[in-house]
Design a protein around this motif. Structure first.
Motif, PDB file in Angstrom:
ATOM      1  N   CYS A   5      80.975 -17.469 -31.843  1.00 54.36           N
ATOM      2  CA  CYS A   5      82.344 -17.708 -32.284  1.00 54.36           C
ATOM      3  C   CYS A   5      83.300 -17.182 -31.199  1.00 54.36           C
ATOM      4  O   CYS A   5      83.292 -15.979 -30.912  1.00 54.36           O
ATOM      5  N   LEU A  25      85.590 -12.376 -41.529  1.00 56.15           N
ATOM      6  CA  LEU A  25      86.356 -12.002 -40.330  1.00 56.15           C
ATOM      7  C   LEU A  25      87.750 -11.482 -40.683  1.00 56.15           C
ATOM      8  O   LEU A  25      88.406 -10.843 -39.864  1.00 56.15           O
ATOM      9  N   GLY A  26      88.204 -11.789 -41.891  1.00 61.36           N
ATOM     10  CA  GLY A  26      89.552 -11.390 -42.279  1.00 61.36           C
ATOM     11  C   GLY A  26      90.623 -12.311 -41.715  1.00 61.36           C
ATOM     12  O   GLY A  26      91.754 -11.893 -41.466  1.00 61.36           O
ATOM     13  N   VAL A  27      90.251 -13.572 -41.519  1.00 54.52           N
ATOM     14  CA  VAL A  27      91.196 -14.533 -40.956  1.00 54.52           C
ATOM     15  C   VAL A  27      91.839 -15.333 -42.084  1.00 54.52           C
ATOM     16  O   VAL A  27      91.160 -15.771 -43.017  1.00 54.52           O
ATOM     17  N   ASN A  28      93.153 -15.512 -42.000  1.00 55.80           N
ATOM     18  CA  ASN A  28      93.866 -16.337 -42.984  1.00 55.80           C
ATOM     19  C   ASN A  28      93.558 -17.807 -42.702  1.00 55.80           C
ATOM     20  O   ASN A  28      93.973 -18.357 -41.677  1.00 55.80           O
ATOM     21  N   THR A  31      96.187 -20.531 -41.481  1.00 55.84           N
ATOM     22  CA  THR A  31      96.863 -20.556 -40.184  1.00 55.84           C
ATOM     23  C   THR A  31      95.907 -20.720 -39.003  1.00 55.84           C
ATOM     24  O   THR A  31      96.295 -20.561 -37.863  1.00 55.84           O
ATOM     25  N   VAL A  32      94.651 -21.036 -39.300  1.00 58.42           N
ATOM     26  CA  VAL A  32      93.716 -21.288 -38.192  1.00 58.42           C
ATOM     27  C   VAL A  32      93.125 -22.686 -38.347  1.00 58.42           C
ATOM     28  O   VAL A  32      93.196 -23.282 -39.419  1.00 58.42           O
ATOM     29  N   PHE A  33      92.594 -23.174 -37.283  1.00 52.83           N
ATOM     30  CA  PHE A  33      91.824 -24.405 -37.379  1.00 52.83           C
ATOM     31  C   PHE A  33      90.594 -24.259 -36.509  1.00 52.83           C
ATOM     32  O   PHE A  33      90.529 -23.385 -35.642  1.00 52.83           O
ATOM     33  N   LEU A  59      87.669 -20.751 -33.115  1.00 57.52           N
ATOM     34  CA  LEU A  59      88.790 -20.485 -34.023  1.00 57.52           C
ATOM     35  C   LEU A  59      90.072 -20.502 -33.207  1.00 57.52           C
ATOM     36  O   LEU A  59      90.211 -19.740 -32.251  1.00 57.52           O
ATOM     37  N   ILE A  60      90.978 -21.377 -33.604  1.00 52.31           N
ATOM     38  CA  ILE A  60      92.194 -21.577 -32.814  1.00 52.31           C
ATOM     39  C   ILE A  60      93.388 -21.452 -33.746  1.00 52.31           C
ATOM     40  O   ILE A  60      93.282 -21.735 -34.943  1.00 52.31           O
ATOM     41  N   ARG A  61      94.509 -21.004 -33.196  1.00 51.33           N
ATOM     42  CA  ARG A  61      95.718 -20.939 -34.013  1.00 51.33           C
ATOM     43  C   ARG A  61      96.951 -21.189 -33.141  1.00 51.33           C
ATOM     44  O   ARG A  61      96.872 -21.196 -31.921  1.00 51.33           O
TER      45      ARG A  61
ATOM     46  N   ARG B  43      96.071 -21.341 -29.014  1.00 46.32           N
ATOM     47  CA  ARG B  43      95.127 -20.446 -28.333  1.00 46.32           C
ATOM     48  C   ARG B  43      94.041 -20.012 -29.304  1.00 46.32           C
ATOM     49  O   ARG B  43      94.190 -20.112 -30.520  1.00 46.32           O
ATOM     50  N   VAL B  45      91.886 -17.580 -31.561  1.00 45.95           N
ATOM     51  CA  VAL B  45      92.177 -16.399 -32.372  1.00 45.95           C
ATOM     52  C   VAL B  45      91.574 -15.172 -31.674  1.00 45.95           C
ATOM     53  O   VAL B  45      90.446 -15.235 -31.178  1.00 45.95           O
TER      54      VAL B  45
END
Lengths: 66, 255
Positions: A5, A25-28, A31-33, A59-61, B43, B45
């Motif tokens: 990842c 991971l604690g990712v919202n 707001t990510v794709f 994982l991108i935001r 970008r 994360v």
């Protein structure tokens, strides 16, 4: 089993879904794709998409930019 | 009022979201600027800091997002970033940037034209960032760019409009809006662009790195409004010879 990842090796349990992985991971998720092995995964598939062994996940935001 | 791709903008100032000291300062500065469209970048994360998220402070009902393709070095990378942005819910609007040289961040005209053709075909509303090249600007509008974004000077240099002559030609020829982007380091630079007849300006660094970004955002907003007002009012022509403001006659009593 192991996935990659954002260039980091991550150990996951077999059967882990994308949604479950993001939660750990604690990712919202709003707001990510995500690209998995070069394919963009739709948000409504996160909870059913099971990560395959060796998957390459990006994982991108959105971030600040001009 | 400004219309791009059928969308009306009351503010002719577009804001960047990079380089702010905190998301809170960014939000306050954007509010003070009155802008309705903001650029964002894509970008990875940061897995060490996954909560770091500007989207939590930006109200998407208030701002139209203009994702950029910053970091793309060729058309293929730009197209991939554009598709990712759309898949992420970034919408159809796109600031296309192709900058192969990290030292100058000058845009590659060939790759920019190539990427614009592809992305317009895919339904994107493409606003390409370009050098101030009138020929390229025409080529881009011919292939369907929704606006063109010529640079005043290289990104982040705060040098103002070093390309005034070329930008004037672009404005004169354009059938699409002209947004002067990059290098505008002071409100006077933005006013100059607007006085020249630019349809809008995009400002990031000058606001974000100011001593007080909120006040600087307000200053840019006022400058953009003043410059536009002056353009619409009609500037007097430049002359080589003096032309007295006071009456020439009526001084007989002196002689």
């Amino acid at each position: 089993m192991r996935i990659i990842c954002n260039d980091e090796k991550k150990e996951i349990r077999p059967g882990t879904t994308l949604g479950g992985f993001l939660g750990e991971l604690g990712v919202n998720v709003d707001t990510v794709f995500i690209e998995c092995d070069g394919v963009i995964i739709k948000k409504n598939e996160y909870d059913t998409f099971v990560l395959p062994d060796g998957a390459k996940v990006e994982l991108i935001r959105f971030v600040g930019g001009g | 009022m400004l219309t791009i791709a059928g969308r009306v903008f009351r503010s002719r100032l577009f804001g960047g979201t990079g380089k702010f000291s905190s998301p809170g300062v960014m939000k306050e500065a954007l509010d003070a600027s009155g802008c309705e469209m903001v650029t964002v970048a894509l970008r990875r994360v940061d897995l060490a800091n996954p909560q770091d998220d500007i989207m939590s402070v930006l109200d998407r009902r208030k701002y139209l997002f203009l994702p950029n393709t910053s970091g793309a070095r060729d058309a293929d990378e730009a197209v991939r970033l554009a598709r990712l942005a759309r898949a992420a819910g970034g919408g159809e609007w796109l600031k296309l940037e192709v900058t192969p040289d990290p030292r100058t961040l000058l845009p590659d005209p060939v790759e920019t034209l190539k990427a614009t053709e592809i992305l317009v075909r895919e339904g994107f509303i493409v606003l390409p960032y370009i050098n101030a090249d009138p020929v390229l600007a025409l080529r881009l509008q011919d292939v369907g760019a929704a606006a063109v974004m010529p640079l005043g000077s290289p990104i982040g240099t705060n040098q103002g409009i070093l390309t005034a002559f070329q930008i004037s030609i672009i404005i004169e020829q354009a059938r699409v809006p002209v947004v002067v982007d990059a290098g505008l380091g002071a409100p006077s630079h933005a006013a100059q662009a607007m006085e020249m007849g630019a349809d809008a300006v995009l400002v990031n660094t000058a606001i974000a790195v100011a001593g007080d970004p909120v006040r600087m955002a307000r200053a840019f907003a006022m400058a953009v409004e003043a410059g536009r007002e002056a353009y619409e009012a009609g500037l007097g022509e430049k002359r080589l010879e003096a032309d007295a403001s006071s009456p020439a006659g009526g001084l007989d009593f002196l002689r």
